[in-house]
Scaffold this motif. Structure first.
Motif, PDB file in Angstrom:
ATOM      1  N   CYS A  87      36.144  57.307  53.701  1.00 20.32           N
ATOM      2  CA  CYS A  87      34.456  57.583  53.814  1.00 20.32           C
ATOM      3  C   CYS A  87      33.816  56.157  53.685  1.00 20.32           C
ATOM      4  N   GLY A  88      35.290  54.662  53.903  1.00 18.49           N
ATOM      5  CA  GLY A  88      35.165  53.685  53.562  1.00 18.49           C
ATOM      6  C   GLY A  88      34.346  52.746  51.961  1.00 18.49           C
ATOM      7  N   HIS A  89      33.895  53.701  50.791  1.00 22.93           N
ATOM      8  CA  HIS A  89      33.188  52.913  49.842  1.00 22.93           C
ATOM      9  C   HIS A  89      34.143  52.005  49.619  1.00 22.93           C
ATOM     10  N   ASP A  90      33.801  50.984  48.614  1.00 26.07           N
ATOM     11  CA  ASP A  90      34.455  49.980  48.478  1.00 26.07           C
ATOM     12  C   ASP A  90      34.789  50.528  46.994  1.00 26.07           C
ATOM     13  N   LEU A  91      36.369  50.818  46.625  1.00 26.51           N
ATOM     14  CA  LEU A  91      36.937  51.326  45.530  1.00 26.51           C
ATOM     15  C   LEU A  91      37.142  50.335  44.383  1.00 26.51           C
ATOM     16  N   ALA A  92      37.779  48.808  44.444  1.00 26.36           N
ATOM     17  CA  ALA A  92      38.249  48.219  44.276  1.00 26.36           C
ATOM     18  C   ALA A  92      37.679  46.363  44.371  1.00 26.36           C
ATOM     19  N   THR A  93      36.679  45.447  44.132  1.00 25.13           N
ATOM     20  CA  THR A  93      37.133  44.346  44.872  1.00 25.13           C
ATOM     21  C   THR A  93      38.396  42.840  43.933  1.00 25.13           C
ATOM     22  N   PRO A  94      38.388  41.929  44.432  1.00 25.44           N
ATOM     23  CA  PRO A  94      39.935  41.131  43.414  1.00 25.44           C
ATOM     24  C   PRO A  94      38.559  40.395  42.554  1.00 25.44           C
ATOM     25  N   THR A  95      39.115  39.699  41.266  1.00 22.04           N
ATOM     26  CA  THR A  95      38.211  38.947  40.546  1.00 22.04           C
ATOM     27  C   THR A  95      39.585  37.398  40.382  1.00 22.04           C
ATOM     28  N   GLY A  96      40.790  38.092  40.844  1.00 20.93           N
ATOM     29  CA  GLY A  96      42.134  36.831  40.650  1.00 20.93           C
ATOM     30  C   GLY A  96      42.632  36.701  39.546  1.00 20.93           C
ATOM     31  N   GLY A  97      41.706  38.156  38.939  1.00 19.78           N
ATOM     32  CA  GLY A  97      42.994  38.487  37.863  1.00 19.78           C
ATOM     33  C   GLY A  97      42.859  39.570  37.832  1.00 19.78           C
ATOM     34  N   LYS A  98      42.682  40.798  37.169  1.00 20.35           N
ATOM     35  CA  LYS A  98      42.382  42.605  37.490  1.00 20.35           C
ATOM     36  C   LYS A  98      41.307  42.361  38.232  1.00 20.35           C
ATOM     37  N   ALA A  99      41.433  43.730  39.278  1.00 18.24           N
ATOM     38  CA  ALA A  99      40.235  43.859  39.941  1.00 18.24           C
ATOM     39  C   ALA A  99      39.155  44.710  39.293  1.00 18.24           C
ATOM     40  N   ASN A 100      38.214  44.717  39.910  1.00 19.60           N
ATOM     41  CA  ASN A 100      36.509  44.725  39.169  1.00 19.60           C
ATOM     42  C   ASN A 100      36.571  46.591  40.081  1.00 19.60           C
ATOM     43  N   PHE A 101      36.955  47.754  39.245  1.00 19.26           N
ATOM     44  CA  PHE A 101      36.886  48.991  39.922  1.00 19.26           C
ATOM     45  C   PHE A 101      35.286  49.260  39.902  1.00 19.26           C
ATOM     46  N   LYS A 102      35.031  50.401  41.166  1.00 22.87           N
ATOM     47  CA  LYS A 102      33.989  50.378  41.178  1.00 22.87           C
ATOM     48  C   LYS A 102      33.852  52.139  41.804  1.00 22.87           C
ATOM     49  N   ALA A 103      34.942  52.621  40.748  1.00 16.99           N
ATOM     50  CA  ALA A 103      35.512  53.683  40.837  1.00 16.99           C
ATOM     51  C   ALA A 103      35.269  54.127  39.853  1.00 16.99           C
ATOM     52  N   GLU A 104      35.324  55.523  39.012  1.00  6.10           N
ATOM     53  CA  GLU A 104      35.908  56.276  38.863  1.00  6.10           C
ATOM     54  C   GLU A 104      37.189  56.243  38.796  1.00  6.10           C
ATOM     55  N   ILE A 105      37.724  55.473  37.116  1.00  5.09           N
ATOM     56  CA  ILE A 105      39.650  55.590  36.572  1.00  5.09           C
ATOM     57  C   ILE A 105      39.570  57.613  36.172  1.00  5.09           C
ATOM     58  N   VAL A 106      40.481  58.369  37.317  1.00  9.31           N
ATOM     59  CA  VAL A 106      41.314  59.357  36.803  1.00  9.31           C
ATOM     60  C   VAL A 106      42.234  59.131  35.787  1.00  9.31           C
ATOM     61  N   SER A 107      43.450  58.535  35.986  1.00 11.23           N
ATOM     62  CA  SER A 107      44.750  58.548  35.306  1.00 11.23           C
ATOM     63  C   SER A 107      45.572  56.660  35.786  1.00 11.23           C
ATOM     64  N   GLU A 108      46.336  56.747  34.665  1.00  6.11           N
ATOM     65  CA  GLU A 108      46.930  55.837  34.836  1.00  6.11           C
ATOM     66  C   GLU A 108      48.571  55.621  35.381  1.00  6.11           C
ATOM     67  N   LEU A 109      48.925  55.755  36.018  1.00  5.50           N
ATOM     68  CA  LEU A 109      50.403  55.657  36.270  1.00  5.50           C
ATOM     69  C   LEU A 109      51.110  54.609  36.063  1.00  5.50           C
ATOM     70  N   LYS A 110      52.975  55.760  35.193  1.00  7.02           N
ATOM     71  CA  LYS A 110      53.200  54.992  35.086  1.00  7.02           C
ATOM     72  C   LYS A 110      54.977  54.694  35.596  1.00  7.02           C
TER      73      LYS A 110
END
Length: 62
Positions: A39-62
């Motif tokens: 759909c084109g919705h912004d999920l994450a935006t850069p901040t210079g370090g860790k990204a700012n997530f605008k979506a629900e984090i479901v899981s962390e992948l290893k």
């Protein structure tokens, strides 16, 4: 000379789009805006370090 192996401390996350509920993988330190492929919705935006997530984090992948 001693060889040192650096452990990768960066992660990937599976996130769910708040609009269409599509799940996709996003790098924790994204350097560009990450958009939902459906759909084109912004999920994450850069901040210079860790990204700012605008979506629900479901899981962390290893």
């Amino acid at each position: 000379m001693v060889s040192q192996i650096r452990e990768n401390r960066s992660k990937f996350y599976k996130v769910k789009c708040p609009d269409c509920e599509n799940e996709q993988t996003v790098f924790e330190k994204a350097s560009t805006v990450v958009k939902c492929v459906v759909c084109g919705h912004d999920l994450a935006t850069p901040t210079g370090g860790k990204a700012n997530f605008k979506a629900e984090i479901v899981s962390e992948l290893k």
